[in-house]
Design a protein around this motif. Structure first.
Motif, mmCIF file in Angstrom:
data_model
loop_
_atom_site.group_PDB
_atom_site.id
_atom_site.type_symbol
_atom_site.label_atom_id
_atom_site.label_comp_id
_atom_site.label_asym_id
_atom_site.label_seq_id
_atom_site.Cartn_x
_atom_site.Cartn_y
_atom_site.Cartn_z
ATOM 1 N N PRO A 93 0.825 -1.215 0.000
ATOM 2 C CA PRO A 93 0.000 0.000 0.000
ATOM 3 C C PRO A 93 0.858 1.263 0.000
ATOM 4 C CG PRO A 93 -0.675 -1.499 1.732
ATOM 5 C CD PRO A 93 0.607 -2.041 1.163
ATOM 6 N N GLU A 94 2.035 1.165 0.627
ATOM 7 C CA GLU A 94 2.897 2.340 0.742
ATOM 8 C C GLU A 94 4.363 1.907 0.769
ATOM 9 O OE1 GLU A 94 1.565 5.574 3.433
ATOM 10 O OE2 GLU A 94 3.560 5.405 4.326
ATOM 11 N N MET A 95 5.188 2.718 0.093
ATOM 12 C CA MET A 95 6.627 2.478 0.103
ATOM 13 C C MET A 95 7.307 3.829 0.306
ATOM 14 S SD MET A 95 7.612 -0.733 -0.642
ATOM 15 C CE MET A 95 9.120 -0.687 -1.617
ATOM 16 N N TRP A 114 -7.248 -2.694 -13.019
ATOM 17 C CA TRP A 114 -6.333 -1.898 -12.202
ATOM 18 C C TRP A 114 -5.982 -2.569 -10.886
ATOM 19 C CZ3 TRP A 114 -4.473 2.786 -14.002
ATOM 20 C CH2 TRP A 114 -5.121 3.329 -15.120
ATOM 21 N N GLY A 115 -4.748 -2.341 -10.439
ATOM 22 C CA GLY A 115 -4.370 -2.677 -9.085
ATOM 23 C C GLY A 115 -4.839 -1.577 -8.144
ATOM 24 N N ALA A 116 -4.673 -1.831 -6.837
ATOM 25 C CA ALA A 116 -5.165 -0.894 -5.827
ATOM 26 C C ALA A 116 -4.232 0.296 -5.609
ATOM 27 C CB ALA A 116 -5.383 -1.617 -4.507
ATOM 28 N N GLY A 117 -3.032 0.226 -6.173
ATOM 29 C CA GLY A 117 -2.108 1.349 -6.076
ATOM 30 C C GLY A 117 -1.111 1.211 -4.935
ATOM 31 N N THR A 118 0.042 1.844 -5.122
ATOM 32 C CA THR A 118 1.077 1.934 -4.094
ATOM 33 C C THR A 118 1.463 3.393 -3.950
ATOM 34 O OG1 THR A 118 2.008 -0.251 -4.550
ATOM 35 C CG2 THR A 118 3.449 1.347 -3.455
ATOM 36 N N LYS A 119 1.406 3.878 -2.719
ATOM 37 C CA LYS A 119 1.800 5.272 -2.481
ATOM 38 C C LYS A 119 3.312 5.312 -2.256
ATOM 39 C CE LYS A 119 0.950 9.233 0.503
ATOM 40 N NZ LYS A 119 0.192 9.758 1.662
ATOM 41 N N LEU A 120 4.008 6.068 -3.083
ATOM 42 C CA LEU A 120 5.463 6.186 -2.968
ATOM 43 C C LEU A 120 5.817 7.510 -2.323
ATOM 44 C CD1 LEU A 120 8.282 5.076 -3.537
ATOM 45 C CD2 LEU A 120 8.189 6.228 -5.759
ATOM 46 N N MET A 153 -13.979 6.480 -25.192
ATOM 47 C CA MET A 153 -13.920 7.315 -23.993
ATOM 48 C C MET A 153 -14.468 6.539 -22.805
ATOM 49 S SD MET A 153 -14.882 11.083 -25.509
ATOM 50 C CE MET A 153 -14.319 11.957 -24.047
ATOM 51 N N TYR A 154 -14.002 6.920 -21.624
ATOM 52 C CA TYR A 154 -14.309 6.183 -20.396
ATOM 53 C C TYR A 154 -14.658 7.153 -19.278
ATOM 54 C CZ TYR A 154 -11.085 3.014 -22.896
ATOM 55 O OH TYR A 154 -10.436 2.254 -23.838
ATOM 56 N N TRP A 155 -15.443 6.635 -18.328
ATOM 57 C CA TRP A 155 -15.602 7.296 -17.037
ATOM 58 C C TRP A 155 -15.164 6.337 -15.942
ATOM 59 C CZ3 TRP A 155 -15.848 12.132 -15.889
ATOM 60 C CH2 TRP A 155 -16.470 13.044 -16.744
ATOM 61 N N TYR A 156 -14.321 6.864 -15.036
ATOM 62 C CA TYR A 156 -13.871 6.126 -13.872
ATOM 63 C C TYR A 156 -14.298 6.867 -12.606
ATOM 64 C CZ TYR A 156 -10.420 3.439 -16.626
ATOM 65 O OH TYR A 156 -9.790 2.612 -17.517
ATOM 66 N N LYS A 157 -14.463 6.098 -11.525
ATOM 67 C CA LYS A 157 -14.671 6.680 -10.206
ATOM 68 C C LYS A 157 -13.492 6.263 -9.337
ATOM 69 C CE LYS A 157 -17.857 6.636 -6.248
ATOM 70 N NZ LYS A 157 -19.113 6.079 -5.693
ATOM 71 N N GLN A 158 -12.878 7.241 -8.668
ATOM 72 C CA GLN A 158 -11.790 6.931 -7.735
ATOM 73 C C GLN A 158 -12.249 7.290 -6.330
ATOM 74 O OE1 GLN A 158 -7.990 9.147 -7.915
ATOM 75 N NE2 GLN A 158 -6.951 7.184 -7.706
ATOM 76 N N ASP A 159 -12.312 6.286 -5.473
ATOM 77 C CA ASP A 159 -12.825 6.525 -4.125
ATOM 78 C C ASP A 159 -11.734 7.089 -3.214
ATOM 79 O OD1 ASP A 159 -12.859 2.947 -3.394
ATOM 80 O OD2 ASP A 159 -11.218 4.386 -3.289
ATOM 81 N N SER A 160 -12.081 7.247 -1.944
ATOM 82 C CA SER A 160 -11.157 7.892 -0.997
ATOM 83 C C SER A 160 -9.908 7.055 -0.749
ATOM 84 C CB SER A 160 -11.869 8.174 0.325
ATOM 85 O OG SER A 160 -12.374 6.963 0.850
ATOM 86 N N LYS A 161 -9.989 5.756 -1.039
ATOM 87 C CA LYS A 161 -8.812 4.894 -0.895
ATOM 88 C C LYS A 161 -8.023 4.798 -2.203
ATOM 89 C CE LYS A 161 -10.705 2.185 2.847
ATOM 90 N NZ LYS A 161 -11.151 0.885 3.349
ATOM 91 N N LYS A 162 -8.368 5.637 -3.137
ATOM 92 C CA LYS A 162 -7.661 5.754 -4.421
ATOM 93 C C LYS A 162 -7.962 4.606 -5.381
ATOM 94 C CE LYS A 162 -5.418 9.490 -3.233
ATOM 95 N NZ LYS A 162 -5.741 10.777 -3.857
#
Lengths: 116, 115
Positions: free
Chosen positions: A9-11, A106-112, B32-41
């Motif tokens: 989640p974070e690095m 998509w993956g959940a992401g990594t905060k760098l 074209m696309y629409w995405y939603k990004q929540d508070s946890k990214k």
């Protein structure tokens, strides 16, 4: 269905040092594409690097390179000589070559975090 | 020179209101696309249009309705806004064809806050 996992989640890394962000994926397909996107605090999503699964050679873009291990289904991103501007969320993404909708998984992401 | 633009960038509104977010791309892309990004990214695809035709319609409340008047525009209309709709909404576009160089180009995002 394909999935993408980013287990960190974070690095954090010291400026000028090297950091590796991990990404694994699950698929039964043999032809696909992999991407790393960067999202700095400005929110803008920017493509960092891409890899075609049929290519054995690892992609490189300046200080950014990948370690693509097809059998292990692993696609890690290495950032060399880290700079303060590299601080961002990094997302790994998968796209099937057979998906006519060109949908990214998509993956959940990594905060760098870059430490000065 | 803006490739994918969204308006507005920030939207603060009350529960129950109806609002729209506009997206335009000047790249000549077909999809074209629409995405939603929540508070946890976490990024979640909502809709995708190819040449004005809906091709991806994920499980999204029917209060959300996309509209593509032409292939350069994809707008998102949201009815009866709820607190849970608060998020950042991204528009993206990509050219047709399946090669890896057909990356998705993103707009700057719209931060929607529902009070």
């Amino acid at each position: 269905a394909q999935t993408v996992t980013q287990s960190q989640p974070e690095m954090s890394v010291q400026e000028a040092e090297t950091v590796t962000l991990s990404c694994t994926y699950d698929t039964s397909e043999s032809d696909y594409y992999l991407f790393w996107y960067k999202q700095p605090p400005s929110r803008q999503m920017i493509l960092v690097i891409r890899q075609e699964a049929y290519k054995q050679q690892n992609a490189t873009e300046n200080r950014f390179s990948v370690n693509f291990q097809k059998a292990a289904k692993s696609f890690s991103l290495k950032i060399s000589d880290s700079q303060l501007g590299d601080a961002a969320m990094y997302f790994c993404a998968y796209r099937s070559a057979e998906d006519s909708n060109y949908q990214l998984i998509w993956g959940a992401g990594t905060k760098l975090i870059i430490k000065p | 020179d803006t490739a994918v633009s969204q308006t507005p960038k920030y939207l603060v509104t009350q529960m129950g209101n109806d609002k729209s977010i506009k997206c335009e791309q000047n790249l000549g892309h077909d999809t074209m696309y629409w995405y939603k990004q929540d508070s946890k990214k976490f990024l979640k695809i909502m809709f995708s249009y190819n040449n004005k035709e809906l091709i991806i319609n994920e499980t999204v409340p029917n209060r959300f309705s996309p509209k593509s008047p032409d292939k350069a525009h994809l707008n998102l209309h949201i009815n009866s806004l709820e607190l849970g709709d608060s998020a950042v909404y991204f528009c993206a576009s990509s050219p047709a064809g399946g090669g890896s160089y057909n990356e998705q180009f993103f707009g700057p995002g719209t931060r929607l806050t529902v009070l």
